[in-house]
Write a protein that holds these residues in place. Sequence first.
Motif, PDB file in Angstrom:
ATOM      1  N   GLU A   1     -32.508 -17.691  -1.665  1.00 51.80           N
ATOM      2  CA  GLU A   1     -33.272 -16.709  -2.033  1.00 51.80           C
ATOM      3  C   GLU A   1     -33.358 -16.309  -3.430  1.00 51.80           C
ATOM      4  O   GLU A   1     -32.164 -16.629  -3.873  1.00 51.80           O
ATOM      5  CB  GLU A   1     -32.720 -15.342  -1.145  1.00 51.80           C
ATOM      6  CG  GLU A   1     -32.927 -15.092   0.384  1.00 51.80           C
ATOM      7  CD  GLU A   1     -32.691 -13.785   0.688  1.00 51.80           C
ATOM      8  OE1 GLU A   1     -33.255 -12.856   0.536  1.00 51.80           O
ATOM      9  OE2 GLU A   1     -31.440 -13.611   1.315  1.00 51.80           O
ATOM     10  N   THR A   2     -34.324 -16.100  -4.254  1.00 55.48           N
ATOM     11  CA  THR A   2     -34.283 -16.041  -5.544  1.00 55.48           C
ATOM     12  C   THR A   2     -34.500 -14.739  -6.053  1.00 55.48           C
ATOM     13  O   THR A   2     -35.498 -13.918  -5.352  1.00 55.48           O
ATOM     14  CB  THR A   2     -35.311 -17.009  -6.038  1.00 55.48           C
ATOM     15  OG1 THR A   2     -34.989 -18.314  -5.931  1.00 55.48           O
ATOM     16  CG2 THR A   2     -35.245 -16.972  -7.690  1.00 55.48           C
ATOM     17  N   PHE A   3     -33.649 -13.978  -6.969  1.00 52.65           N
ATOM     18  CA  PHE A   3     -33.861 -12.892  -7.342  1.00 52.65           C
ATOM     19  C   PHE A   3     -33.833 -12.891  -8.947  1.00 52.65           C
ATOM     20  O   PHE A   3     -33.371 -13.623  -9.644  1.00 52.65           O
ATOM     21  CB  PHE A   3     -32.521 -11.822  -7.188  1.00 52.65           C
ATOM     22  CG  PHE A   3     -32.349 -12.007  -5.598  1.00 52.65           C
ATOM     23  CD1 PHE A   3     -32.763 -10.918  -4.697  1.00 52.65           C
ATOM     24  CD2 PHE A   3     -31.718 -12.893  -4.855  1.00 52.65           C
ATOM     25  CE1 PHE A   3     -32.722 -11.040  -3.488  1.00 52.65           C
ATOM     26  CE2 PHE A   3     -31.392 -13.012  -3.504  1.00 52.65           C
ATOM     27  CZ  PHE A   3     -31.651 -11.806  -2.871  1.00 52.65           C
ATOM     28  N   ARG A   4     -34.505 -11.793  -9.668  1.00 53.91           N
ATOM     29  CA  ARG A   4     -34.540 -11.538 -10.856  1.00 53.91           C
ATOM     30  C   ARG A   4     -32.968 -10.898 -11.131  1.00 53.91           C
ATOM     31  O   ARG A   4     -32.577  -9.971 -10.276  1.00 53.91           O
ATOM     32  CB  ARG A   4     -35.431 -10.346 -11.251  1.00 53.91           C
ATOM     33  CG  ARG A   4     -37.030 -10.987 -11.386  1.00 53.91           C
ATOM     34  CD  ARG A   4     -37.766  -9.791 -11.921  1.00 53.91           C
ATOM     35  NE  ARG A   4     -37.921  -9.598 -13.114  1.00 53.91           N
ATOM     36  CZ  ARG A   4     -37.375  -8.500 -13.845  1.00 53.91           C
ATOM     37  NH1 ARG A   4     -36.624  -7.681 -12.933  1.00 53.91           N
ATOM     38  NH2 ARG A   4     -37.445  -8.437 -14.843  1.00 53.91           N
TER      39      ARG A   4
ATOM     40  N   LEU B   1     -33.642 -13.616 -16.293  1.00 55.15           N
ATOM     41  CA  LEU B   1     -33.172 -14.856 -15.693  1.00 55.15           C
ATOM     42  C   LEU B   1     -33.126 -14.515 -14.361  1.00 55.15           C
ATOM     43  O   LEU B   1     -32.991 -13.481 -13.800  1.00 55.15           O
ATOM     44  CB  LEU B   1     -32.143 -15.455 -16.140  1.00 55.15           C
ATOM     45  CG  LEU B   1     -32.067 -16.205 -17.716  1.00 55.15           C
ATOM     46  CD1 LEU B   1     -32.311 -15.225 -18.738  1.00 55.15           C
ATOM     47  CD2 LEU B   1     -31.137 -17.159 -17.790  1.00 55.15           C
ATOM     48  N   GLY B   2     -33.084 -15.617 -13.534  1.00 54.87           N
ATOM     49  CA  GLY B   2     -33.216 -15.578 -12.099  1.00 54.87           C
ATOM     50  C   GLY B   2     -31.813 -16.105 -11.500  1.00 54.87           C
ATOM     51  O   GLY B   2     -31.232 -17.155 -12.088  1.00 54.87           O
ATOM     52  N   VAL B   3     -31.593 -15.648 -10.286  1.00 58.05           N
ATOM     53  CA  VAL B   3     -30.639 -16.370  -9.678  1.00 58.05           C
ATOM     54  C   VAL B   3     -31.084 -16.568  -8.239  1.00 58.05           C
ATOM     55  O   VAL B   3     -31.698 -15.932  -7.457  1.00 58.05           O
ATOM     56  CB  VAL B   3     -29.595 -15.363  -9.465  1.00 58.05           C
ATOM     57  CG1 VAL B   3     -28.329 -15.815  -8.618  1.00 58.05           C
ATOM     58  CG2 VAL B   3     -28.798 -15.002 -10.927  1.00 58.05           C
ATOM     59  N   THR B   4     -30.554 -18.055  -7.697  1.00 60.56           N
ATOM     60  CA  THR B   4     -31.001 -18.300  -6.294  1.00 60.56           C
ATOM     61  C   THR B   4     -29.699 -18.328  -5.693  1.00 60.56           C
ATOM     62  O   THR B   4     -28.767 -19.165  -6.102  1.00 60.56           O
ATOM     63  CB  THR B   4     -31.631 -19.854  -6.217  1.00 60.56           C
ATOM     64  OG1 THR B   4     -32.787 -19.535  -7.182  1.00 60.56           O
ATOM     65  CG2 THR B   4     -32.152 -20.049  -4.929  1.00 60.56           C
TER      66      THR B   4
END
Length: 286
Positions: free
Chosen positions: A35-38, A28-31
Motif C-alpha cells: 500500500e502506498t501513501f503520501r 514524498l510517498g511511503v509503501t
Amino acid sequence: MAIKVVTDSTSYIPYHLREEYDISVVSLGVTIDAETFREEDMDNEDFYVRMAQAKSLPTSSQPAPREFYQVFENKLRENHDVVGIFLSSEMSGTYSTALMVKNMLLEKYPAAKIEIVDGRSNSMELGFAVLAAAKAAKAGQPMEEVIAQAKYVMERSRFLFVPDTLHYLQKGGRIGGAAALLGSLLQIRPILTVIDGKTALLSKVRKKERALQEIVKIFLTDIEQKGLEDAVIHHINFPREAQALAEQLAQRTGRVIPVYSIGPVIGLHVGPGTLGIAYYTKEKRD
C-alpha cells in the motif's frame, strides 16, 4: 506579486510555522505491505506501529511530478514567483524532479520566475533553510535575497543523530550485515550527521547513552564557539526521551528547544528510537 516558498515533506516543519510563513509542501510517498501513501497523509505514531508489524521493510518514493506541477502552477496563476528548497539530491530524486517540472512550466509560462535549491539535507536541517527563505519572502525581499538567506543557514547548520539500532541502516543497505551484527554484539552506536548532502558517520562509541552524551558535547561546543541561532530536538517515535533531552539542553543553554517528530520517509531508513539535534549557528561552520 510575491515570492512563495515550496519544500517537501521531509523538512518536517510544524504546521503552525508553515501557515505563518505560507510554506507549501509536496509530499514524498511511503509503501508498506504493497500500500502506498503520501507521507503528509500519515500519522507518525500509526506508521511506526504498522512498520513494526509489516512483513517487509517499507520503502519511500519521491513526490509525484503532477503534485509538483499543481503546487507550482497554482502559485504562478496567482502571479507569484516560486522558490523551491528540497531534500538533498544525494538522498532522493526529489530535487531533479522539481527541476524537470520547472522546465515544463517555463514552456507554458515563459515569463515565470522559478528557482530550485538543493537543500543538501533533510529534517529540520533542511527546514531551517526553508524557514529562513520564507521569512525573507514574507518580508518582501527580492528573489536573490530569499535564496541567499537559505544558503546562509545551510552554511551554518548541523544535524547530529544517534539510531537506537543498526537494523534499519543494514536493511536499507547503508551498512553491511557483518558490521551491523558486530555493532549489535558490541553495543556500538554510530553518531551520524550529514556531510556534502549525504548521511555520514561522524564517530562510533559504545552504548547509546554515551553516544547521546557525545552529541550534546558537540552541540554545546559548537554554540559556545559560534553562537546559537536556532535548534530543535528530533526523534523517531521516541517522544519521552526526546523531551528529556530537550529539558537537559534547556538547562545548559537557557533556551527552550522544541521537540519535533521525524516522519515515515526518513524514519524508515534510520528506525524508531533515534534521537538527534538539528541546529544552526551565528557564525559559519568550518
